[in-house]
Design an enzyme around this catalytic site. Structure first.
Site, PDB file in Angstrom:
ATOM      1  N   ARG A 151       0.869  -1.168   0.000  1.00  0.00           N
ATOM      2  CA  ARG A 151       0.000   0.000   0.000  1.00  0.00           C
ATOM      3  C   ARG A 151       0.913   1.227   0.000  1.00  0.00           C
ATOM      4  O   ARG A 151       2.027   1.188   0.501  1.00  0.00           O
ATOM      5  CB  ARG A 151      -0.893   0.019   1.233  1.00  0.00           C
ATOM      6  CG  ARG A 151      -1.835  -1.179   1.368  1.00  0.00           C
ATOM      7  CD  ARG A 151      -2.642  -1.053   2.648  1.00  0.00           C
ATOM      8  NE  ARG A 151      -3.599  -2.166   2.801  1.00  0.00           N
ATOM      9  CZ  ARG A 151      -3.350  -3.286   3.453  1.00  0.00           C
ATOM     10  NH1 ARG A 151      -2.167  -3.461   4.039  1.00  0.00           N
ATOM     11  NH2 ARG A 151      -4.256  -4.235   3.544  1.00  0.00           N
ATOM     12  N   LYS A 175      -2.679  -2.285   7.801  1.00  0.00           N
ATOM     13  CA  LYS A 175      -3.903  -1.851   8.466  1.00  0.00           C
ATOM     14  C   LYS A 175      -4.049  -2.552   9.813  1.00  0.00           C
ATOM     15  O   LYS A 175      -3.696  -3.712   9.965  1.00  0.00           O
ATOM     16  CB  LYS A 175      -5.121  -2.154   7.586  1.00  0.00           C
ATOM     17  CG  LYS A 175      -5.201  -1.279   6.333  1.00  0.00           C
ATOM     18  CD  LYS A 175      -6.470  -1.554   5.567  1.00  0.00           C
ATOM     19  CE  LYS A 175      -6.591  -0.631   4.351  1.00  0.00           C
ATOM     20  NZ  LYS A 175      -7.833  -0.877   3.580  1.00  0.00           N
ATOM     21  N   HIS A 247      -2.054   2.397  -6.110  1.00  0.00           N
ATOM     22  CA  HIS A 247      -2.873   1.207  -5.869  1.00  0.00           C
ATOM     23  C   HIS A 247      -3.004   0.359  -7.127  1.00  0.00           C
ATOM     24  O   HIS A 247      -3.224  -0.851  -7.042  1.00  0.00           O
ATOM     25  CB  HIS A 247      -4.251   1.618  -5.350  1.00  0.00           C
ATOM     26  CG  HIS A 247      -4.764   0.721  -4.274  1.00  0.00           C
ATOM     27  ND1 HIS A 247      -4.072   0.484  -3.101  1.00  0.00           N
ATOM     28  CD2 HIS A 247      -5.901  -0.017  -4.182  1.00  0.00           C
ATOM     29  CE1 HIS A 247      -4.762  -0.339  -2.342  1.00  0.00           C
ATOM     30  NE2 HIS A 247      -5.869  -0.671  -2.977  1.00  0.00           N
ATOM     31  N   ARG A 250      -0.356  -2.132  -6.987  1.00  0.00           N
ATOM     32  CA  ARG A 250      -0.698  -3.188  -6.019  1.00  0.00           C
ATOM     33  C   ARG A 250      -1.652  -4.201  -6.645  1.00  0.00           C
ATOM     34  O   ARG A 250      -1.482  -5.405  -6.505  1.00  0.00           O
ATOM     35  CB  ARG A 250      -1.320  -2.552  -4.776  1.00  0.00           C
ATOM     36  CG  ARG A 250      -1.767  -3.529  -3.679  1.00  0.00           C
ATOM     37  CD  ARG A 250      -2.155  -2.711  -2.452  1.00  0.00           C
ATOM     38  NE  ARG A 250      -2.973  -3.440  -1.509  1.00  0.00           N
ATOM     39  CZ  ARG A 250      -2.504  -4.228  -0.533  1.00  0.00           C
ATOM     40  NH1 ARG A 250      -1.200  -4.410  -0.406  1.00  0.00           N
ATOM     41  NH2 ARG A 250      -3.318  -4.830   0.302  1.00  0.00           N
ATOM     42  N   HIS A 273      -3.628  -9.368   4.103  1.00  0.00           N
ATOM     43  CA  HIS A 273      -5.031  -9.588   4.429  1.00  0.00           C
ATOM     44  C   HIS A 273      -5.228 -10.671   5.477  1.00  0.00           C
ATOM     45  O   HIS A 273      -6.341 -11.073   5.748  1.00  0.00           O
ATOM     46  CB  HIS A 273      -5.814  -9.954   3.156  1.00  0.00           C
ATOM     47  CG  HIS A 273      -5.918  -8.825   2.199  1.00  0.00           C
ATOM     48  ND1 HIS A 273      -6.030  -8.998   0.842  1.00  0.00           N
ATOM     49  CD2 HIS A 273      -5.915  -7.484   2.397  1.00  0.00           C
ATOM     50  CE1 HIS A 273      -6.100  -7.824   0.251  1.00  0.00           C
ATOM     51  NE2 HIS A 273      -6.028  -6.896   1.168  1.00  0.00           N
ATOM     52  N   TYR A 282       8.794 -18.048  12.381  1.00  0.00           N
ATOM     53  CA  TYR A 282       7.847 -17.817  11.302  1.00  0.00           C
ATOM     54  C   TYR A 282       8.501 -17.074  10.149  1.00  0.00           C
ATOM     55  O   TYR A 282       8.277 -17.381   8.981  1.00  0.00           O
ATOM     56  CB  TYR A 282       6.632 -17.007  11.782  1.00  0.00           C
ATOM     57  CG  TYR A 282       5.595 -16.890  10.708  1.00  0.00           C
ATOM     58  CD1 TYR A 282       5.593 -15.819   9.817  1.00  0.00           C
ATOM     59  CD2 TYR A 282       4.639 -17.893  10.530  1.00  0.00           C
ATOM     60  CE1 TYR A 282       4.672 -15.732   8.801  1.00  0.00           C
ATOM     61  CE2 TYR A 282       3.723 -17.806   9.513  1.00  0.00           C
ATOM     62  CZ  TYR A 282       3.738 -16.724   8.662  1.00  0.00           C
ATOM     63  OH  TYR A 282       2.817 -16.655   7.645  1.00  0.00           O
TER      64      TYR A 282
END
Length: 305
Positions: A151, A175, A247, A250, A273, A282
């Site tokens: 983003r 986000k 965007h 993206r 997301h 990880y």
């Protein structure tokens, strides 16, 4: 359809059906089969079998496509392929009812930006004037947006302390203050390194920009609006008539990966997301898996090691 051999056999049978019985072109047949593979991957990640699939499962798959920013045109093509596939399964007697019979194109609350082709993105990069001080920085910005699917807010807030040029990794905060690991292409790594070592090191950096990767001429962090102008002006210089913004890069990132055969769940994770833990273990595991997806399926990563 958990057995890879059974899955491959089913796809081959479907391909033969499209080519020999439906008379479709090789390109159309290949596209439909690729779309079905994405569906099968998705169902497999949900521990579900295609033979017992429910319409809700297909709707969930389509919701994921919308969530990662796949263009309406691409969504419509994928839905057509899925409908065709389930008609084939019913014709072959593998299922009794067609779960895709009443599936319609999902309603889009907002129109998604256009998707650029690889050639259009390359043409934007070709318009960077080598004699301008900001061209190296802007080239690195375009490659980072397109190569990592960031983003614009994540790009302008990207930090030196969270960048590992040696490993080609960047941790960004998306986000909801959720952190995720982002692989950075070898091209972008090289450009960012050159920018940091030359142009950025020659600037008088303001305190607020000390840990920020991309700075404006005054040594302050770039604004989202400034990045918008950089992308828009390059698109105009390249003669691109589409509405182009950060965007758009993206969405192009996600679309090109999906069309190249990348795993849908991996694309979701790279776009931020899903919640991702940033523990050492990880990061180590994720680095290899996501990098492999990019090297195999992203136009600007292919052939890189």
């Amino acid at each position: 359809m958990t057995n890879p051999k059974d899955r491959e056999k089913l796809i081959n049978e479907y391909s033969a059906h499209l080519l020999l019985e439906k008379g479709l072109s090789e390109n159309t047949s290949s596209g439909y089969c690729n779309d079905v593979k994405h569906l099968l991957d998705f169902l497999g990640s949900c521990k579900k079998d295609v033979i017992g699939v429910h319409p809700d499962d297909i709707h969930e798959f389509l919701s994921v496509l919308h969530d990662i920013g796949i263009s309406p045109r691409s969504q419509a093509r994928i839905i057509a392929g899925i409908r065709s596939f389930f008609r084939f399964l019913r014709l072959e007697g593998k299922i009794e009812e067609n779960p895709a019979e009443f599936i319609e194109s999902p309603h889009l609350e907002r129109e998604l930006p256009d998707v650029l082709s690889v050639e259009e993105i390359d043409s934007m990069i070709a318009c960077l004037a080598p004699d301008k001080d900001e061209s190296l920085r802007n080239h690195a910005i375009i490659e980072t947006l397109y190569g990592s699917g960031l983003r614009v807010s994540e790009l302008v807030e990207a930090r030196l302390s969270r960048l590992d040029l040696k490993e080609g990794l960047l941790i960004v905060e998306g986000k909801g203050s959720k952190e995720r690991l982002v692989p950075v292409s070898p091209i972008a790594v090289s450009l960012i390194a050159q920018y940091i070592e030359t142009k950025r090191s020659q600037q008088t950096v303001k305190p607020e920009g000390a840990d920020i990767i991309f700075l404006n001429r005054r040594g302050k962090p770039l604004t989202r609006v400034m990045v918008f102008y950089i992308v828009r002006d390059l698109a105009a210089a390249a003669g691109i008539k589409k509405t182009v913004s950060p965007h758009t890069l993206r969405h192009s990132f996600a679309t090109h990966l999906l069309e190249g055969g990348a795993n849908l769940r991996a694309i979701q994770e790279m776009l931020g997301h899903e919640s991702i833990s940033t523990t050492e273990l990880y990061l180590h595991l994720d680095r290899g898996r996501l990098r492999t997806e990019l090297i195999e399926h992203h136009p600007h990563f292919k052939g890189q090691k």
